[in-house]
Enzyme design. Structure first.
Site, PDB file in Angstrom:
ATOM      1  N   TYR A 287      27.835  10.594 -14.926  1.00 54.17           N
ATOM      2  CA  TYR A 287      29.065  11.300 -14.549  1.00 54.17           C
ATOM      3  C   TYR A 287      29.897  11.510 -15.809  1.00 54.17           C
ATOM      4  CZ  TYR A 287      32.921  12.584 -11.437  1.00 54.17           C
ATOM      5  OH  TYR A 287      33.915  13.256 -10.762  1.00 54.17           O
ATOM      6  N   TYR A 337      30.911  21.439 -12.124  1.00 60.16           N
ATOM      7  CA  TYR A 337      31.641  20.223 -11.764  1.00 60.16           C
ATOM      8  C   TYR A 337      31.690  20.092 -10.257  1.00 60.16           C
ATOM      9  CZ  TYR A 337      35.357  16.694 -11.695  1.00 60.16           C
ATOM     10  OH  TYR A 337      36.085  15.551 -11.495  1.00 60.16           O
TER      11      TYR A 337
END
Length: 389
Positions: A287, A337
Protein backbone atom coordinates in the site's frame (compact mmCIF):
# COMPACT_ATOMS: atom_id res chain seq x y z
CA UNK A 1 -5.67 -23.37 13.62
CA UNK A 2 -7.70 -24.74 10.71
CA UNK A 3 -7.24 -22.48 7.68
CA UNK A 4 -10.10 -22.72 5.15
CA UNK A 5 -9.10 -23.64 1.60
CA UNK A 6 -10.28 -20.54 -0.25
CA UNK A 7 -9.29 -18.79 -3.44
CA UNK A 8 -9.99 -15.61 -5.37
CA UNK A 9 -11.83 -16.75 -8.49
CA UNK A 10 -13.00 -13.48 -10.03
CA UNK A 11 -11.58 -9.98 -10.52
CA UNK A 12 -13.66 -7.06 -11.77
CA UNK A 13 -12.20 -3.62 -12.50
CA UNK A 14 -14.16 -0.68 -13.87
CA UNK A 15 -12.60 2.24 -15.70
CA UNK A 16 -10.42 3.98 -13.11
CA UNK A 17 -9.18 7.53 -12.65
CA UNK A 18 -10.85 10.76 -13.73
CA UNK A 19 -14.16 9.09 -14.51
CA UNK A 20 -17.16 11.30 -13.73
CA UNK A 21 -20.12 9.60 -15.42
CA UNK A 22 -20.99 7.12 -12.65
CA UNK A 23 -21.80 7.15 -8.94
CA UNK A 24 -19.94 5.09 -6.36
CA UNK A 25 -22.86 2.65 -6.26
CA UNK A 26 -22.80 2.19 -10.02
CA UNK A 27 -19.03 1.63 -9.96
CA UNK A 28 -19.56 -1.06 -7.33
CA UNK A 29 -22.36 -2.78 -9.23
CA UNK A 30 -20.33 -2.77 -12.43
CA UNK A 31 -17.25 -4.15 -10.64
CA UNK A 32 -19.19 -7.08 -9.17
CA UNK A 33 -20.74 -7.89 -12.53
CA UNK A 34 -17.30 -7.83 -14.14
CA UNK A 35 -15.90 -10.09 -11.41
CA UNK A 36 -18.70 -12.61 -11.96
CA UNK A 37 -18.06 -12.57 -15.70
CA UNK A 38 -14.34 -13.00 -15.06
CA UNK A 39 -15.06 -16.08 -12.94
CA UNK A 40 -17.59 -17.45 -15.41
CA UNK A 41 -20.48 -17.54 -12.95
CA UNK A 42 -23.87 -15.88 -12.81
CA UNK A 43 -24.80 -13.10 -10.39
CA UNK A 44 -27.31 -15.44 -8.64
CA UNK A 45 -24.39 -17.72 -7.70
CA UNK A 46 -23.14 -15.04 -5.28
CA UNK A 47 -24.43 -15.69 -1.75
CA UNK A 48 -22.21 -13.35 0.25
CA UNK A 49 -21.51 -9.61 -0.03
CA UNK A 50 -18.92 -7.37 1.63
CA UNK A 51 -18.74 -3.66 0.86
CA UNK A 52 -16.08 -1.05 1.57
CA UNK A 53 -17.56 2.42 0.84
CA UNK A 54 -14.35 4.43 0.53
CA UNK A 55 -14.13 8.06 1.63
CA UNK A 56 -17.30 9.39 0.00
CA UNK A 57 -19.63 6.71 1.34
CA UNK A 58 -21.75 6.49 -1.78
CA UNK A 59 -22.20 2.71 -1.74
CA UNK A 60 -23.94 0.49 0.80
CA UNK A 61 -25.76 -2.82 1.12
CA UNK A 62 -28.64 -1.48 -0.97
CA UNK A 63 -26.72 -2.63 -4.06
CA UNK A 64 -27.91 -6.15 -3.17
CA UNK A 65 -31.29 -5.15 -4.63
CA UNK A 66 -29.74 -3.47 -7.65
CA UNK A 67 -27.86 -6.68 -8.43
CA UNK A 68 -30.95 -8.81 -7.87
CA UNK A 69 -29.25 -10.85 -5.16
CA UNK A 70 -31.60 -12.80 -2.89
CA UNK A 71 -31.22 -15.04 0.15
CA UNK A 72 -27.66 -14.01 0.99
CA UNK A 73 -26.16 -16.01 3.81
CA UNK A 74 -23.57 -13.35 4.67
CA UNK A 75 -23.50 -9.59 4.12
CA UNK A 76 -21.83 -6.61 5.80
CA UNK A 77 -20.37 -3.19 5.24
CA UNK A 78 -16.74 -2.98 6.41
CA UNK A 79 -14.62 0.10 7.03
CA UNK A 80 -10.98 -0.32 7.96
CA UNK A 81 -9.86 2.33 5.46
CA UNK A 82 -6.89 1.25 3.34
CA UNK A 83 -6.67 -2.11 5.12
CA UNK A 84 -10.27 -2.96 4.19
CA UNK A 85 -9.54 -5.08 1.11
CA UNK A 86 -7.42 -7.53 3.09
CA UNK A 87 -9.95 -7.52 5.92
CA UNK A 88 -12.80 -8.27 3.48
CA UNK A 89 -10.98 -11.24 1.97
CA UNK A 90 -10.25 -12.50 5.48
CA UNK A 91 -13.90 -12.20 6.52
CA UNK A 92 -15.00 -13.89 3.30
CA UNK A 93 -12.60 -16.79 3.95
CA UNK A 94 -13.89 -17.23 7.49
CA UNK A 95 -17.52 -17.11 6.34
CA UNK A 96 -16.86 -19.74 3.67
CA UNK A 97 -14.98 -21.91 6.17
CA UNK A 98 -17.93 -21.66 8.57
CA UNK A 99 -20.43 -22.65 5.88
CA UNK A 100 -22.20 -19.29 5.91
CA UNK A 101 -21.62 -18.67 2.19
CA UNK A 102 -20.02 -20.34 -0.80
CA UNK A 103 -19.12 -17.34 -3.00
CA UNK A 104 -18.54 -13.90 -1.48
CA UNK A 105 -18.20 -10.69 -3.50
CA UNK A 106 -15.84 -8.15 -1.90
CA UNK A 107 -16.12 -4.69 -3.45
CA UNK A 108 -14.57 -1.25 -3.03
CA UNK A 109 -16.06 1.68 -4.91
CA UNK A 110 -15.56 5.40 -4.52
CA UNK A 111 -15.98 8.63 -6.48
CA UNK A 112 -14.44 11.48 -4.45
CA UNK A 113 -12.98 13.30 -7.47
CA UNK A 114 -14.94 16.16 -9.03
CA UNK A 115 -14.25 17.68 -12.47
CA UNK A 116 -13.47 21.07 -10.94
CA UNK A 117 -11.73 19.84 -7.78
CA UNK A 118 -8.18 18.79 -6.94
CA UNK A 119 -7.02 15.48 -5.50
CA UNK A 120 -6.16 17.27 -2.29
CA UNK A 121 -9.62 18.73 -1.88
CA UNK A 122 -11.15 15.24 -2.21
CA UNK A 123 -9.54 14.22 1.09
CA UNK A 124 -9.38 17.54 2.94
CA UNK A 125 -12.39 17.97 5.23
CA UNK A 126 -11.65 20.65 7.86
CA UNK A 127 -15.13 20.53 9.39
CA UNK A 128 -14.77 16.82 10.15
CA UNK A 129 -11.24 17.09 11.53
CA UNK A 130 -11.64 20.05 13.90
CA UNK A 131 -12.46 18.59 17.30
CA UNK A 132 -12.76 20.22 20.72
CA UNK A 133 -9.98 20.31 23.29
CA UNK A 134 -6.51 18.88 22.80
CA UNK A 135 -7.79 16.55 20.06
CA UNK A 136 -8.27 19.58 17.84
CA UNK A 137 -4.74 21.00 18.13
CA UNK A 138 -3.55 19.39 14.91
CA UNK A 139 -6.40 20.80 12.86
CA UNK A 140 -6.05 24.20 14.53
CA UNK A 141 -2.42 24.21 13.41
CA UNK A 142 -3.37 23.49 9.80
CA UNK A 143 -3.00 19.69 9.69
CA UNK A 144 -6.22 19.14 7.74
CA UNK A 145 -5.31 16.25 5.46
CA UNK A 146 -3.46 12.90 5.59
CA UNK A 147 -0.46 14.57 3.94
CA UNK A 148 0.49 16.28 7.21
CA UNK A 149 0.28 13.07 9.23
CA UNK A 150 2.43 11.11 6.80
CA UNK A 151 4.91 13.98 6.54
CA UNK A 152 5.33 13.80 10.31
CA UNK A 153 5.83 10.03 10.15
CA UNK A 154 8.35 10.31 7.32
CA UNK A 155 10.29 13.04 9.11
CA UNK A 156 10.55 10.90 12.24
CA UNK A 157 11.93 7.99 10.19
CA UNK A 158 14.44 10.35 8.58
CA UNK A 159 15.55 11.79 11.90
CA UNK A 160 15.94 8.36 13.51
CA UNK A 161 17.56 6.41 10.67
CA UNK A 162 19.05 8.98 8.32
CA UNK A 163 16.59 8.22 5.52
CA UNK A 164 16.84 10.87 2.79
CA UNK A 165 14.42 12.48 0.37
CA UNK A 166 16.50 11.12 -2.50
CA UNK A 167 15.93 7.58 -1.19
CA UNK A 168 12.19 8.24 -1.19
CA UNK A 169 12.68 9.43 -4.76
CA UNK A 170 14.07 6.03 -5.71
CA UNK A 171 10.78 4.48 -4.53
CA UNK A 172 8.87 6.84 -6.83
CA UNK A 173 11.18 6.03 -9.75
CA UNK A 174 11.00 2.24 -9.38
CA UNK A 175 7.22 2.35 -9.03
CA UNK A 176 6.94 4.46 -12.19
CA UNK A 177 9.19 2.00 -14.05
CA UNK A 178 6.56 -0.67 -13.38
CA UNK A 179 3.74 1.67 -14.42
CA UNK A 180 5.38 2.22 -17.80
CA UNK A 181 4.71 -1.49 -18.44
CA UNK A 182 1.06 -1.35 -17.31
CA UNK A 183 -1.50 -0.21 -19.91
CA UNK A 184 -4.00 0.50 -17.09
CA UNK A 185 -1.68 2.92 -15.29
CA UNK A 186 -2.55 6.62 -15.26
CA UNK A 187 1.05 7.90 -15.23
CA UNK A 188 3.36 6.15 -17.69
CA UNK A 189 6.05 8.73 -18.42
CA UNK A 190 9.44 7.85 -16.99
CA UNK A 191 10.74 9.97 -14.13
CA UNK A 192 14.12 10.38 -12.46
CA UNK A 193 15.22 11.12 -8.91
CA UNK A 194 15.97 14.64 -10.15
CA UNK A 195 12.35 14.97 -11.31
CA UNK A 196 11.25 13.85 -7.87
CA UNK A 197 13.46 16.42 -6.17
CA UNK A 198 12.23 19.17 -8.49
CA UNK A 199 8.53 18.40 -7.90
CA UNK A 200 6.81 20.88 -5.62
CA UNK A 201 6.50 20.45 -1.89
CA UNK A 202 3.18 19.14 -0.59
CA UNK A 203 4.09 19.00 3.10
CA UNK A 204 7.82 18.93 3.77
CA UNK A 205 9.54 16.42 3.55
CA UNK A 206 7.02 15.08 1.00
CA UNK A 207 7.20 16.24 -2.62
CA UNK A 208 4.38 15.89 -5.12
CA UNK A 209 5.99 12.69 -6.47
CA UNK A 210 6.00 11.21 -2.96
CA UNK A 211 2.18 11.25 -2.88
CA UNK A 212 -0.44 9.04 -4.48
CA UNK A 213 -3.18 10.22 -6.80
CA UNK A 214 -6.92 10.07 -6.15
CA UNK A 215 -9.14 7.98 -8.46
CA UNK A 216 -12.80 7.26 -9.09
CA UNK A 217 -13.85 3.69 -9.85
CA UNK A 218 -14.60 0.27 -8.44
CA UNK A 219 -12.83 -3.07 -8.01
CA UNK A 220 -14.33 -6.36 -6.82
CA UNK A 221 -13.02 -9.84 -6.14
CA UNK A 222 -14.96 -13.07 -5.71
CA UNK A 223 -13.82 -15.43 -2.96
CA UNK A 224 -14.91 -19.08 -3.00
CA UNK A 225 -13.59 -22.48 -1.98
CA UNK A 226 -10.36 -23.67 -3.58
CA UNK A 227 -12.15 -26.73 -4.88
CA UNK A 228 -14.84 -24.75 -6.62
CA UNK A 229 -12.38 -22.18 -7.96
CA UNK A 230 -10.50 -24.87 -9.87
CA UNK A 231 -13.54 -25.42 -12.10
CA UNK A 232 -14.10 -21.76 -13.00
CA UNK A 233 -12.95 -19.63 -15.93
CA UNK A 234 -9.64 -18.19 -14.70
CA UNK A 235 -6.79 -19.73 -12.70
CA UNK A 236 -7.56 -19.70 -8.97
CA UNK A 237 -5.51 -17.50 -6.66
CA UNK A 238 -5.29 -19.33 -3.35
CA UNK A 239 -5.26 -17.45 -0.04
CA UNK A 240 -2.51 -19.03 2.05
CA UNK A 241 -2.54 -16.69 5.03
CA UNK A 242 -3.83 -13.45 6.45
CA UNK A 243 -3.24 -11.13 9.38
CA UNK A 244 -4.07 -7.72 10.81
CA UNK A 245 -2.28 -5.18 12.99
CA UNK A 246 -3.76 -2.08 14.66
CA UNK A 247 -1.05 -0.31 16.69
CA UNK A 248 -3.31 2.24 18.40
CA UNK A 249 -0.53 4.83 18.55
CA UNK A 250 -0.86 7.63 21.07
CA UNK A 251 0.80 10.97 20.45
CA UNK A 252 3.50 10.89 23.09
CA UNK A 253 7.27 10.58 23.19
CA UNK A 254 7.38 6.84 23.81
CA UNK A 255 5.35 5.96 20.73
CA UNK A 256 6.87 4.13 17.75
CA UNK A 257 4.71 6.15 15.35
CA UNK A 258 6.55 6.57 12.05
CA UNK A 259 9.14 3.95 12.98
CA UNK A 260 7.15 0.69 13.18
CA UNK A 261 3.75 0.03 11.58
CA UNK A 262 1.05 -2.58 11.95
CA UNK A 263 2.74 -4.52 9.14
CA UNK A 264 5.12 -5.97 11.71
CA UNK A 265 2.24 -7.68 13.52
CA UNK A 266 0.03 -8.53 10.54
CA UNK A 267 3.00 -9.84 8.56
CA UNK A 268 4.07 -12.20 11.34
CA UNK A 269 0.53 -13.51 11.62
CA UNK A 270 0.05 -14.08 7.89
CA UNK A 271 3.47 -15.65 7.34
CA UNK A 272 3.03 -17.89 10.38
CA UNK A 273 -0.37 -19.06 9.16
CA UNK A 274 1.07 -19.89 5.75
CA UNK A 275 4.24 -21.48 7.16
CA UNK A 276 6.41 -19.09 5.14
CA UNK A 277 9.27 -16.62 5.62
CA UNK A 278 9.89 -13.25 3.95
CA UNK A 279 12.50 -14.98 1.76
CA UNK A 280 9.72 -17.16 0.29
CA UNK A 281 7.86 -14.13 -1.10
CA UNK A 282 8.46 -13.51 -4.80
CA UNK A 283 6.33 -10.38 -5.30
CA UNK A 284 5.40 -7.56 -2.89
CA UNK A 285 2.28 -5.46 -3.50
CA UNK A 286 2.52 -2.71 -0.87
CA UNK A 287 0.00 0.00 0.00
CA UNK A 288 1.94 2.99 -1.31
CA UNK A 289 -0.13 6.04 -0.47
CA UNK A 290 3.30 7.68 -0.05
CA UNK A 291 6.82 6.63 -0.97
CA UNK A 292 7.66 6.55 2.72
CA UNK A 293 4.89 3.99 3.33
CA UNK A 294 6.47 1.56 0.88
CA UNK A 295 9.83 1.94 2.56
CA UNK A 296 8.72 1.50 6.19
CA UNK A 297 6.35 -1.37 5.34
CA UNK A 298 9.10 -3.35 3.60
CA UNK A 299 11.21 -2.94 6.74
CA UNK A 300 8.41 -4.15 8.99
CA UNK A 301 7.83 -7.25 6.87
CA UNK A 302 11.49 -8.15 7.25
CA UNK A 303 12.70 -7.60 3.68
CA UNK A 304 15.52 -5.53 5.16
CA UNK A 305 16.63 -4.46 8.61
CA UNK A 306 14.84 -1.64 10.40
CA UNK A 307 16.19 1.67 9.14
CA UNK A 308 17.65 0.20 5.95
CA UNK A 309 14.62 0.72 3.71
CA UNK A 310 16.15 3.79 2.11
CA UNK A 311 19.28 1.89 1.13
CA UNK A 312 17.13 -0.93 -0.23
CA UNK A 313 15.16 1.49 -2.40
CA UNK A 314 18.25 3.19 -3.80
CA UNK A 315 19.83 -0.20 -4.63
CA UNK A 316 17.38 -0.79 -7.49
CA UNK A 317 16.00 -3.96 -5.87
CA UNK A 318 12.35 -2.86 -6.08
CA UNK A 319 12.02 -2.13 -9.80
CA UNK A 320 11.84 -4.29 -12.95
CA UNK A 321 14.78 -6.70 -12.98
CA UNK A 322 15.44 -6.11 -9.28
CA UNK A 323 15.79 -8.82 -6.66
CA UNK A 324 12.63 -7.74 -4.72
CA UNK A 325 9.94 -6.81 -7.29
CA UNK A 326 7.58 -4.41 -5.54
CA UNK A 327 4.34 -2.73 -6.68
CA UNK A 328 4.57 -4.29 -10.11
CA UNK A 329 1.56 -2.48 -11.56
CA UNK A 330 2.71 1.01 -10.63
CA UNK A 331 0.90 1.10 -7.30
CA UNK A 332 -1.11 4.03 -6.03
CA UNK A 333 1.72 6.41 -6.81
CA UNK A 334 1.56 5.88 -10.58
CA UNK A 335 -1.27 3.53 -11.55
CA UNK A 336 -4.62 3.97 -9.75
CA UNK A 337 -5.82 4.63 -6.22
CA UNK A 338 -8.45 2.14 -5.10
CA UNK A 339 -7.36 1.86 -1.47
CA UNK A 340 -6.37 -1.75 -0.64
CA UNK A 341 -7.84 -3.00 -3.90
CA UNK A 342 -4.90 -1.46 -5.77
CA UNK A 343 -2.31 -3.91 -4.39
CA UNK A 344 -4.83 -6.76 -4.27
CA UNK A 345 -5.89 -6.46 -7.92
CA UNK A 346 -2.29 -6.42 -9.14
CA UNK A 347 -1.48 -9.40 -6.90
CA UNK A 348 -4.31 -11.40 -8.49
CA UNK A 349 -3.05 -10.59 -11.99
CA UNK A 350 0.52 -11.54 -11.07
CA UNK A 351 -0.51 -14.79 -9.35
CA UNK A 352 -2.55 -15.76 -12.42
CA UNK A 353 0.39 -15.01 -14.72
CA UNK A 354 -1.63 -12.28 -16.44
CA UNK A 355 0.83 -9.44 -15.87
CA UNK A 356 1.82 -9.02 -19.51
CA UNK A 357 5.08 -7.13 -19.99
CA UNK A 358 5.42 -6.64 -16.24
CA UNK A 359 4.83 -10.29 -15.27
CA UNK A 360 7.29 -11.52 -12.64
CA UNK A 361 8.49 -15.10 -13.17
CA UNK A 362 8.63 -15.98 -9.45
CA UNK A 363 4.94 -15.63 -8.62
CA UNK A 364 4.58 -18.62 -6.29
CA UNK A 365 3.95 -16.34 -3.28
CA UNK A 366 2.58 -12.81 -3.57
CA UNK A 367 2.32 -10.59 -0.49
CA UNK A 368 -0.47 -7.98 -0.36
CA UNK A 369 -0.31 -5.14 2.13
CA UNK A 370 -3.08 -2.75 3.18
CA UNK A 371 -2.66 0.36 5.34
CA UNK A 372 -5.40 2.60 6.72
CA UNK A 373 -5.61 5.89 8.52
CA UNK A 374 -2.26 7.45 9.43
CA UNK A 375 -0.54 4.08 9.95
CA UNK A 376 -3.45 3.10 12.21
CA UNK A 377 -4.64 -0.12 10.55
CA UNK A 378 -2.87 -2.82 8.61
CA UNK A 379 -3.81 -6.03 6.79
CA UNK A 380 -1.71 -8.68 5.08
CA UNK A 381 -2.62 -11.42 2.61
CA UNK A 382 -0.42 -14.13 1.14
CA UNK A 383 -1.63 -15.34 -2.25
CA UNK A 384 -0.44 -18.10 -4.57
CA UNK A 385 -1.39 -19.87 -7.79
CA UNK A 386 -0.83 -23.08 -5.81
CA UNK A 387 -3.11 -24.50 -3.12
CA UNK A 388 -1.83 -24.93 0.40
CA UNK A 389 0.32 -28.05 0.54
Amino acid sequence: MHVPDVAIAGLGMTELGKVYDRSSAQFGIDAIRLAAEDAGIGIPDIDGLLINPGISGGIDLQIQRALGLTDLGFAAQLQAFGSSAGAMVTQAALAIGAGMASTVACVFADAPLRPSGSSGSAYADPAQRIRPGLAGLGAAGGALSPNAGYALAARRHMDRYGTTSEQLGHVAVSTREWAVLNPLARFRDKISVADHQDSRWIVEPLHLLDCCMVSNGGIAVLVTSGERARDLRNPPVHVLGWGQGHPGYREHGGSEFGLVTGAAQSGRTALGMAGLRPADVGIREIYDCYTYTTLVTLEDYGFCAKGEGGQLASSGALGPGGSLPTNTGGGQLSSYYMWGMTPLSEAVLQARGHGGQRQVADNDVVLVSGNGGILDHHSTLLLSPHARS
